[in-house]
Design an enzyme around this catalytic site. Structure first.
Site, PDB file in Angstrom:
ATOM      1  N   LYS A   1      21.539  10.818 114.431  1.00 51.25           N
ATOM      2  CA  LYS A   1      20.261  11.383 113.978  1.00 51.25           C
ATOM      3  C   LYS A   1      20.060  11.087 112.496  1.00 51.25           C
ATOM      4  O   LYS A   1      20.795  11.603 111.665  1.00 51.25           O
ATOM      5  CB  LYS A   1      20.250  12.899 114.183  1.00 51.25           C
ATOM      6  CG  LYS A   1      18.875  13.489 113.900  1.00 51.25           C
ATOM      7  CD  LYS A   1      18.930  14.981 113.664  1.00 51.25           C
ATOM      8  CE  LYS A   1      18.715  15.356 112.221  1.00 51.25           C
ATOM      9  NZ  LYS A   1      17.475  14.902 111.618  1.00 51.25           N
TER      10      LYS A   1
ATOM     11  N   CYS B   1      24.054  11.567  95.757  1.00 51.17           N
ATOM     12  CA  CYS B   1      25.066  12.620  95.677  1.00 51.17           C
ATOM     13  C   CYS B   1      26.048  12.363  94.525  1.00 51.17           C
ATOM     14  O   CYS B   1      26.695  13.280  94.041  1.00 51.17           O
ATOM     15  CB  CYS B   1      25.811  12.733  96.995  1.00 51.17           C
ATOM     16  SG  CYS B   1      26.486  11.157  97.543  1.00 51.17           S
TER      17      CYS B   1
ATOM     18  N   GLU C   1      30.574  15.204 104.409  1.00 50.83           N
ATOM     19  CA  GLU C   1      30.314  14.676 103.057  1.00 50.83           C
ATOM     20  C   GLU C   1      29.154  15.480 102.504  1.00 50.83           C
ATOM     21  O   GLU C   1      28.014  15.329 102.969  1.00 50.83           O
ATOM     22  CB  GLU C   1      29.945  13.188 103.124  1.00 50.83           C
ATOM     23  CG  GLU C   1      31.034  12.285 103.644  1.00 50.83           C
ATOM     24  CD  GLU C   1      32.222  12.177 102.721  1.00 50.83           C
ATOM     25  OE1 GLU C   1      32.085  12.488 101.516  1.00 50.83           O
ATOM     26  OE2 GLU C   1      33.298  11.804 103.194  1.00 50.83           O
TER      27      GLU C   1
ATOM     28  N   GLU D   1      23.419  22.570  92.745  1.00 46.32           N
ATOM     29  CA  GLU D   1      22.949  21.192  92.889  1.00 46.32           C
ATOM     30  C   GLU D   1      21.422  21.153  92.826  1.00 46.32           C
ATOM     31  O   GLU D   1      20.757  21.872  93.563  1.00 46.32           O
ATOM     32  CB  GLU D   1      23.426  20.613  94.225  1.00 46.32           C
ATOM     33  CG  GLU D   1      23.096  19.142  94.369  1.00 46.32           C
ATOM     34  CD  GLU D   1      23.513  18.565  95.711  1.00 46.32           C
ATOM     35  OE1 GLU D   1      23.290  19.228  96.735  1.00 46.32           O
ATOM     36  OE2 GLU D   1      24.058  17.450  95.724  1.00 46.32           O
TER      37      GLU D   1
ATOM     38  N   GLY E   1      25.286  15.469 104.114  1.00 46.64           N
ATOM     39  CA  GLY E   1      24.100  16.255 103.778  1.00 46.64           C
ATOM     40  C   GLY E   1      24.475  17.402 102.868  1.00 46.64           C
ATOM     41  O   GLY E   1      25.492  17.358 102.167  1.00 46.64           O
TER      42      GLY E   1
HETATM   43  P1  NDP Z   1      20.514  18.394 104.739  1.00 49.57           P
HETATM   44  O1  NDP Z   1      21.805  19.089 104.848  1.00 49.57           O
HETATM   45  O2  NDP Z   1      19.265  19.195 104.702  1.00 49.57           O
HETATM   46  O3  NDP Z   1      20.318  17.392 105.957  1.00 49.57           O
HETATM   47  C1  NDP Z   1      21.253  16.383 106.288  1.00 49.57           C
HETATM   48  C2  NDP Z   1      21.057  16.014 107.748  1.00 49.57           C
HETATM   49  O4  NDP Z   1      21.404  17.137 108.555  1.00 49.57           O
HETATM   50  C3  NDP Z   1      19.623  15.663 108.105  1.00 49.57           C
HETATM   51  O5  NDP Z   1      19.618  14.680 109.105  1.00 49.57           O
HETATM   52  C4  NDP Z   1      19.112  16.988 108.629  1.00 49.57           C
HETATM   53  O6  NDP Z   1      18.002  16.845 109.456  1.00 49.57           O
HETATM   54  C5  NDP Z   1      20.324  17.481 109.400  1.00 49.57           C
HETATM   55  N1  NDP Z   1      20.344  18.908 109.650  1.00 49.57           N
HETATM   56  C6  NDP Z   1      19.642  19.893 109.036  1.00 49.57           C
HETATM   57  N2  NDP Z   1      19.956  21.101 109.566  1.00 49.57           N
HETATM   58  C7  NDP Z   1      20.882  20.868 110.525  1.00 49.57           C
HETATM   59  C8  NDP Z   1      21.615  21.707 111.416  1.00 49.57           C
HETATM   60  N3  NDP Z   1      21.425  23.018 111.447  1.00 49.57           N
HETATM   61  N4  NDP Z   1      22.506  21.139 112.241  1.00 49.57           N
HETATM   62  C9  NDP Z   1      22.718  19.807 112.229  1.00 49.57           C
HETATM   63  N5  NDP Z   1      22.040  18.957 111.421  1.00 49.57           N
HETATM   64  C10 NDP Z   1      21.142  19.478 110.570  1.00 49.57           C
HETATM   65  O7  NDP Z   1      20.630  17.437 103.495  1.00 49.57           O
HETATM   66  P2  NDP Z   1      19.502  16.530 102.864  1.00 49.57           P
HETATM   67  O8  NDP Z   1      18.963  15.596 103.906  1.00 49.57           O
HETATM   68  O9  NDP Z   1      18.568  17.405 102.113  1.00 49.57           O
HETATM   69  O10 NDP Z   1      20.343  15.620 101.864  1.00 49.57           O
HETATM   70  C11 NDP Z   1      20.648  15.990 100.579  1.00 49.57           C
HETATM   71  C12 NDP Z   1      22.054  16.518 100.480  1.00 49.57           C
HETATM   72  O11 NDP Z   1      22.973  15.564 100.965  1.00 49.57           O
HETATM   73  C13 NDP Z   1      22.469  16.809  99.064  1.00 49.57           C
HETATM   74  O12 NDP Z   1      23.144  18.043  99.028  1.00 49.57           O
HETATM   75  C14 NDP Z   1      23.425  15.688  98.745  1.00 49.57           C
HETATM   76  O13 NDP Z   1      24.362  15.993  97.754  1.00 49.57           O
HETATM   77  C15 NDP Z   1      24.060  15.451 100.056  1.00 49.57           C
HETATM   78  N6  NDP Z   1      24.643  14.118 100.117  1.00 49.57           N
HETATM   79  C16 NDP Z   1      26.007  13.998 100.111  1.00 49.57           C
HETATM   80  C17 NDP Z   1      26.588  12.742 100.100  1.00 49.57           C
HETATM   81  C18 NDP Z   1      28.070  12.582 100.120  1.00 49.57           C
HETATM   82  O14 NDP Z   1      28.516  11.487 100.432  1.00 49.57           O
HETATM   83  N7  NDP Z   1      28.850  13.582  99.818  1.00 49.57           N
HETATM   84  C19 NDP Z   1      25.764  11.528 100.070  1.00 49.57           C
HETATM   85  C20 NDP Z   1      24.359  11.793 100.084  1.00 49.57           C
HETATM   86  C21 NDP Z   1      23.828  13.050 100.104  1.00 49.57           C
HETATM   87  P3  NDP Z   1      16.514  17.000 108.831  1.00 49.57           P
HETATM   88  O15 NDP Z   1      16.431  16.108 107.674  1.00 49.57           O
HETATM   89  O16 NDP Z   1      15.670  16.570 109.944  1.00 49.57           O
HETATM   90  O17 NDP Z   1      16.388  18.443 108.467  1.00 49.57           O
END
Ligand code: NDP
Length: 486
Positions: free
Chosen positions: A179, A288, A254, A390, A232
């Site tokens: 996804k 990130c 991550e 963050e 995320g």
């Molecule tokens: P989110 O946690 O909001 O979303 C990440 C993914 O998870 C999206 O596909 C999202 O779908 C999905 N998601 C949301 N809620 C759920 C749930 N309850 N169960 C399962 N999946 C879910 O993060 P963001 O997309 O806002 O990304 C930003 C974040 O990612 C920042 O905190 C950043 O630091 C982190 N990040 C970390 C990295 C690393 O390597 N450590 C690299 C890049 C980013 P949808 O978008 O449709 O809500």
């Protein structure tokens, strides 16, 4: 206002076919650079995930037993097709995410192709271990693919991070239900078309679009998906862990970061300054690994601060498709508002905005786009909320320090521990500081220099597990030790 226009509908990719969601309902997909809807995303749910999981289960026996050379060839073809479609993919990524087209062309799309190439060739060199007990016994450890893996990725580096998970999972012989973020689904949709062209067998990769709390949650709790790889936010990661933990799923997380840049008096000033510009504002600060807390040693603090502010004021916030734009749009209106709320918080906490701190209004087609001025804030204590939480936008704070002990204390004070940068010409000091930083990655005199073989990931609330190199193969396989008495 868009009701009379026929919007392009993104399709799910399930069992080798482009299909509509079972519910036949869709969500708006925005182009952040103009602040308007430009396509429709399947509003999928657990029924689509179930269908995708069944397809992936059915494909697993054959794919996992397909010789790795053959798997590698298909994935390399996919990499080649991404490269051949560089312009189309980069334009799609920029339109969907708001990032400068030049960045998508230079970094995002080439890296997505590199991810497939790296793991396609990497699997050919991955070997199992043997442990001999003199002439008593020999142990050998096999590593088998596990089954259907769930891969969930964020919006900031859409295809780059999506492929970083899918490529090792597939190369080692798993099948995948994936996804992408609902906020930036488009290049994953384009990838589906290339999978068909590359001859990826049906059901091996399934891409289901939709909302996190519906589609992501359905992947997390599906009983036939034993592996979850997630990138995320930390809050979402914790929610996933709460569901997946009691089901004993294998979990890689991550998560977020609040990365420190530590700049010592004896650094190469120009190099530290120009790299700090990138580590602060690349991709509108939505990486990130961006450094969001800049600690500068007292001896060069004022000189560095003034030069940093001056250079930041020269950055061009503009249409992502313009070659001279340094920053494009942030990903969504709600994200822009969140970032601005942190600027307001910083002011309440006693910070001074040295530059930026506001929305940027462009003209013409971009007048409703979501743009932010690159922002530097001074005068905050290291432990205030602005310096602990963050923000994930083009906002950094800058603070002076005197001693190594003091800066380590401040740098390590957050709940996060993803990446850090250290700037000094003294290699002993660099070693000493790097050793004491609580983070999974430390860059000395550079930033975001990536060797894909190295372990990637964070400590504390920045994650669990490591991606990168053979770490990913270890995650996406189950080891079995076989001990034979001689
Ligand atoms: P989110 O946690 O909001 O979303 C990440 C993914 O998870 C999206 O596909 C999202 O779908 C999905 N998601 C949301 N809620 C759920 C749930 N309850 N169960 C399962 N999946 C879910 O993060 P963001 O997309 O806002 O990304 C930003 C974040 O990612 C920042 O905190 C950043 O630091 C982190 N990040 C970390 C990295 C690393 O390597 N450590 C690299 C890049 C980013 P949808 O978008 O449709 O809500």
């Amino acid at each position: 206002m868009f009701q009379n226009r026929i919007m392009e509908k993104i399709a799910n990719y399930i069992n080798g076919e482009m299909v509509a969601p079972i519910s036949n309902t869709y969500i708006d997909n925005f182009n952040p650079s103009i602040g308007a809807v430009y396509s429709l995303i399947p509003d999928s749910d657990e029924k689509d995930i179930d269908l995708a999981t069944k397809a992936a289960q059915a494909a697993f026996p054959l794919w996992s037993k397909t010789p790795k050379e053959k798997r590698a060839r298909v994935l390399q073809k996919l990499a080649y097709l991404i490269e051949a479609n560089l312009d189309r993919f980069a334009e799609a990524e920029s339109r969907d995410n708001g990032k400068p087209l030049s960045l998508a062309k230079r970094v995002d799309i080439p890296r997505a192709a590199a991810n497939f190439n790296f793991y396609a060739t990497g699997v050919l060199h991955y070997a199992s271990e043997a442990h001999q007990m003199e002439d008593i016994a020999i142990n050998y450890t096999t590593r088998e693919p596990i089954g259907v893996c769930g891969c969930i990725s964020p919006w900031n580096l859409p295809l780059y991070l999506f492929s970083w998970k899918i490529a090792p999972a597939l190369a080692i012989g798993n099948t995948v239900v994936a996804k992408p973020s609902e906020v930036t689904p488009y290049t994953a949709f384009l990838l589906s078309e290339l999978c068909i062209e590359a001859g990826l067998p049906k059901g091996v990769l399934n891409i289901v679009h939709g909302l996190g709390h519906k589609v992501g949650a359905a992947i997390t709790k599906h009983p036939d998906i034993p592996v979850i790889s997630f990138t995320g936010g930390t809050v979402t990661g914790a929610e996933i862990a709460r569901t997946a933990g009691p089901m004993f799923k294998k979990l890689s997380l991550e998560l977020g970061g609040k990365n420190p840049n530590i700049i010592f008096d004896d650094c190469d000033f120009e190099n530290a300054l120009s790299t700090t510009m990138h580590s602060s504002f690349a991709n509108q600060g939505q990486i990130c690994l961006c450094g969001s807390r800049i600690f500068v040693q007292r001896g060069i603090y004022e000189k560095f601060r003034d030069a940093f502010v001056e250079k930041t004021q020269e950055l061009i916030v503009g249409n992502p498709f313009d070659a001279d734009s340094n920053l494009g749009a942030v990903v969504s209106q709600s994200h822009m508002e969140k970032v601005l709320s942190y600027v307001a918080l910083a002011k309440e906490e006693g910070g001074t905005v040295l530059t930026g701190g506001h929305q940027v209004k462009l003209e013409g087609e971009q007048e409703n786009g979501w743009y932010l001025a690159p922002t530097i804030i001074e005068g905050l204590s290291f432990d205030c909320r602005t310096n602990q939480e963050e923000i994930f936008g083009p906002v950094v704070t800058i603070m002076p320090f005197d001693t190594v002990e003091e800066v380590l204390y401040m740098a390590n004070s957050t709940k996060y521990g993803l990446a850090s940068t250290v700037w000094t010409q003294d290699i002993t000091k660099a070693h000493n500081v790097a050793a004491q930083l609580h983070s999974g990655i430390v860059w000395v005199n550079t930033w975001l220099l990536r060797d894909l073989r190295t372990p990637f990931g964070g400590v504390k609330a920045s994650g669990v597990g490591r991606e990168g190199g053979f770490n990913a193969f270890e995650f996406f396989t189950e080891p079995k030790n076989i001990c034979i008495k001689l």
